[in-house]
Every structure is written in structure tokens, then in C-alpha cells.
Design a protein around this motif. Structure first.
Motif, mmCIF file in Angstrom:
data_model
loop_
_atom_site.group_PDB
_atom_site.id
_atom_site.type_symbol
_atom_site.label_atom_id
_atom_site.label_comp_id
_atom_site.label_asym_id
_atom_site.label_seq_id
_atom_site.Cartn_x
_atom_site.Cartn_y
_atom_site.Cartn_z
ATOM 1 N N GLY A 20 23.204 34.230 38.434
ATOM 2 C CA GLY A 20 22.739 33.368 37.506
ATOM 3 C C GLY A 20 22.645 34.006 36.007
ATOM 4 N N ASP A 21 21.910 35.151 36.008
ATOM 5 C CA ASP A 21 21.689 35.818 34.637
ATOM 6 C C ASP A 21 22.704 36.536 34.233
ATOM 7 O OD1 ASP A 21 19.193 34.908 34.462
ATOM 8 O OD2 ASP A 21 18.190 36.650 35.349
ATOM 9 N N ALA A 22 23.447 37.233 35.242
ATOM 10 C CA ALA A 22 24.736 38.014 34.878
ATOM 11 C C ALA A 22 26.064 37.459 35.254
ATOM 12 C CB ALA A 22 24.406 39.414 35.539
ATOM 13 N N CYS A 23 26.092 36.329 35.857
ATOM 14 C CA CYS A 23 27.382 36.013 36.566
ATOM 15 C C CYS A 23 28.519 35.670 35.314
ATOM 16 C CB CYS A 23 27.219 34.636 37.056
ATOM 17 S SG CYS A 23 26.405 34.624 38.695
ATOM 18 N N SER A 24 27.971 35.305 34.239
ATOM 19 C CA SER A 24 28.915 34.989 32.996
ATOM 20 C C SER A 24 29.624 36.133 32.740
ATOM 21 C CB SER A 24 28.194 34.241 32.015
ATOM 22 O OG SER A 24 27.312 35.293 31.317
ATOM 23 N N VAL A 28 33.618 39.449 39.047
ATOM 24 C CA VAL A 28 33.697 38.591 40.263
ATOM 25 C C VAL A 28 34.127 37.067 39.635
ATOM 26 C CG1 VAL A 28 33.035 37.758 42.215
ATOM 27 C CG2 VAL A 28 32.823 40.023 41.939
ATOM 28 N N SER A 29 32.908 36.909 38.735
ATOM 29 C CA SER A 29 33.165 35.448 38.289
ATOM 30 C C SER A 29 34.292 35.142 37.326
ATOM 31 C CB SER A 29 31.941 35.225 37.334
ATOM 32 O OG SER A 29 30.379 35.077 38.131
ATOM 33 N N VAL A 30 34.547 36.304 36.528
ATOM 34 C CA VAL A 30 35.924 36.048 35.692
ATOM 35 C C VAL A 30 37.199 36.038 36.542
ATOM 36 C CG1 VAL A 30 37.240 37.160 34.039
ATOM 37 C CG2 VAL A 30 34.728 37.201 33.795
ATOM 38 N N LEU A 31 37.329 36.853 37.707
ATOM 39 C CA LEU A 31 38.415 36.693 38.362
ATOM 40 C C LEU A 31 38.833 35.780 39.524
ATOM 41 C CD1 LEU A 31 39.123 40.503 38.800
ATOM 42 C CD2 LEU A 31 40.193 39.141 37.280
ATOM 43 N N LEU A 32 37.474 35.501 40.042
ATOM 44 C CA LEU A 32 37.631 34.464 41.158
ATOM 45 C C LEU A 32 36.585 33.319 41.464
ATOM 46 C CD1 LEU A 32 37.328 37.428 43.939
ATOM 47 C CD2 LEU A 32 39.250 36.308 43.011
ATOM 48 N N GLY A 33 35.839 33.314 40.212
ATOM 49 C CA GLY A 33 35.004 31.927 40.179
ATOM 50 C C GLY A 33 33.735 31.838 40.737
ATOM 51 N N GLU A 44 41.464 48.542 45.659
ATOM 52 C CA GLU A 44 40.961 47.292 44.677
ATOM 53 C C GLU A 44 39.954 47.707 44.102
ATOM 54 O OE1 GLU A 44 42.173 43.629 47.875
ATOM 55 O OE2 GLU A 44 40.554 44.886 48.382
ATOM 56 N N GLN A 45 38.683 48.247 44.666
ATOM 57 C CA GLN A 45 37.571 48.841 43.807
ATOM 58 C C GLN A 45 38.051 49.605 42.352
ATOM 59 O OE1 GLN A 45 34.318 50.567 45.814
ATOM 60 N NE2 GLN A 45 35.151 49.552 47.651
ATOM 61 N N ARG A 46 39.089 50.619 42.909
ATOM 62 C CA ARG A 46 39.388 51.503 41.672
ATOM 63 C C ARG A 46 40.381 50.589 40.691
ATOM 64 N NH1 ARG A 46 40.522 54.669 46.257
ATOM 65 N NH2 ARG A 46 42.653 54.571 46.173
ATOM 66 N N ALA A 47 41.233 49.741 41.165
ATOM 67 C CA ALA A 47 41.907 48.772 40.225
ATOM 68 C C ALA A 47 40.986 48.006 39.384
ATOM 69 C CB ALA A 47 42.793 48.134 41.034
ATOM 70 N N VAL A 48 39.799 47.440 39.890
ATOM 71 C CA VAL A 48 38.970 46.693 39.174
ATOM 72 C C VAL A 48 38.479 47.653 37.989
ATOM 73 C CG1 VAL A 48 36.993 45.334 39.336
ATOM 74 C CG2 VAL A 48 38.870 44.884 40.564
ATOM 75 N N ASP A 49 37.962 48.851 38.571
ATOM 76 C CA ASP A 49 37.333 49.728 37.571
ATOM 77 C C ASP A 49 38.267 50.126 36.777
ATOM 78 O OD1 ASP A 49 34.937 49.857 39.375
ATOM 79 O OD2 ASP A 49 35.445 51.757 40.286
ATOM 80 N N VAL A 50 39.594 50.541 36.760
ATOM 81 C CA VAL A 50 40.519 50.626 35.710
ATOM 82 C C VAL A 50 40.475 49.659 34.628
ATOM 83 C CG1 VAL A 50 42.934 51.208 35.319
ATOM 84 C CG2 VAL A 50 41.679 52.370 37.310
ATOM 85 N N GLY A 55 38.728 47.591 29.301
ATOM 86 C CA GLY A 55 38.256 46.405 28.523
ATOM 87 C C GLY A 55 38.971 45.232 28.840
ATOM 88 N N MET A 56 39.814 45.077 30.062
ATOM 89 C CA MET A 56 40.508 43.990 30.507
ATOM 90 C C MET A 56 39.759 42.819 31.074
ATOM 91 S SD MET A 56 44.078 45.728 30.993
ATOM 92 C CE MET A 56 45.040 44.298 31.190
ATOM 93 N N VAL A 57 38.596 43.357 31.769
ATOM 94 C CA VAL A 57 37.762 42.466 32.571
ATOM 95 C C VAL A 57 36.338 43.091 32.663
ATOM 96 C CG1 VAL A 57 39.392 41.726 34.055
ATOM 97 C CG2 VAL A 57 38.210 43.845 34.700
ATOM 98 N N PRO A 58 35.342 42.225 32.685
ATOM 99 C CA PRO A 58 33.940 42.941 32.581
ATOM 100 C C PRO A 58 33.607 43.714 34.021
ATOM 101 C CG PRO A 58 33.950 40.360 32.698
ATOM 102 C CD PRO A 58 35.369 40.805 32.887
ATOM 103 N N LYS A 59 32.767 44.445 33.842
ATOM 104 C CA LYS A 59 32.417 45.394 34.830
ATOM 105 C C LYS A 59 31.651 44.581 36.093
ATOM 106 C CE LYS A 59 31.929 49.564 32.323
ATOM 107 N NZ LYS A 59 31.478 50.924 32.368
ATOM 108 N N LEU A 60 31.539 45.090 37.120
ATOM 109 C CA LEU A 60 30.888 44.417 38.320
ATOM 110 C C LEU A 60 29.349 44.352 37.833
ATOM 111 C CD1 LEU A 60 31.014 43.061 41.332
ATOM 112 C CD2 LEU A 60 31.101 45.270 42.074
ATOM 113 N N ARG A 61 28.776 43.463 37.904
ATOM 114 C CA ARG A 61 27.555 43.172 37.829
ATOM 115 C C ARG A 61 26.512 43.264 39.099
ATOM 116 N NH1 ARG A 61 25.595 42.779 32.058
ATOM 117 N NH2 ARG A 61 23.999 41.909 33.158
#
Length: 73
Positions: A20-24, A28-33, A44-50, A55-61
Motif C-alpha cells: 500500500g505505502d510502497a506499491c506505487s 512488481v507493481s510497475v511491471l505486473l500490476g 530474472e532477479q539479476r535482470a530486474v536489478d540491472v 533507472g528503467m524501473v523502480p527497485k523491488l520494495r
């Protein structure tokens, strides 16, 4: 019998302490809703970290409330 693979990250949004507080600004929210649960293997974890470091997607919160375990299926 439960199986836990150390190379697989189970992201269970229902158990996230900051849901709720960090979803936006969570990747995960940005890529998958914000699905209830996602599993990423180590590649997959390394790809998302890269992507996040670039700065292309937010970090996993994710802040897990309890350790997620994979269910035998």
C-alpha cells in the motif's frame, strides 16, 4: 513435503509489510500490476536489478512479514 529453492525469490505481495505505502514505486507493481505472488529465479532477479540500477524501473520494495516458502504442488 515443502521445497525451498534458494535461487528463487518468492514475492508475496499479501505478506509485504509496506504494501500500500510502497506499491506505487515497487518494480512488481510497475511491471505486473501487483499480483498476489510472483516467483523470480536468479537470472530474472539479476535482470530486474540491472533495470533498476539503470533507472528503467523502480527497485523491488518488498519487506516480507514472514519467510515465504514454496508449496509442494
Amino acid at each position: 513435503m515443502d521445497f525451498f529453492d534458494e535461487d528463487t525469490l518468492v514475492i508475496d505481495c499479501d505478506r509485504c509489510q509496506v504494501r500500500g505505502d510502497a506499491c506505487s514505486d515497487c518494480v512488481v507493481s510497475v511491471l505486473l500490476g501487483a499480483p498476489p505472488e510472483v516467483e523470480w529465479d536468479s537470472a530474472e532477479q539479476r535482470a530486474v536489478d540491472v533495470l533498476a540500477e539503470a533507472g528503467m524501473v523502480p527497485k523491488l520494495r518488498l519487506v516480507p512479514g514472514t519467510p515465504a516458502r514454496r508449496r509442494a504442488g
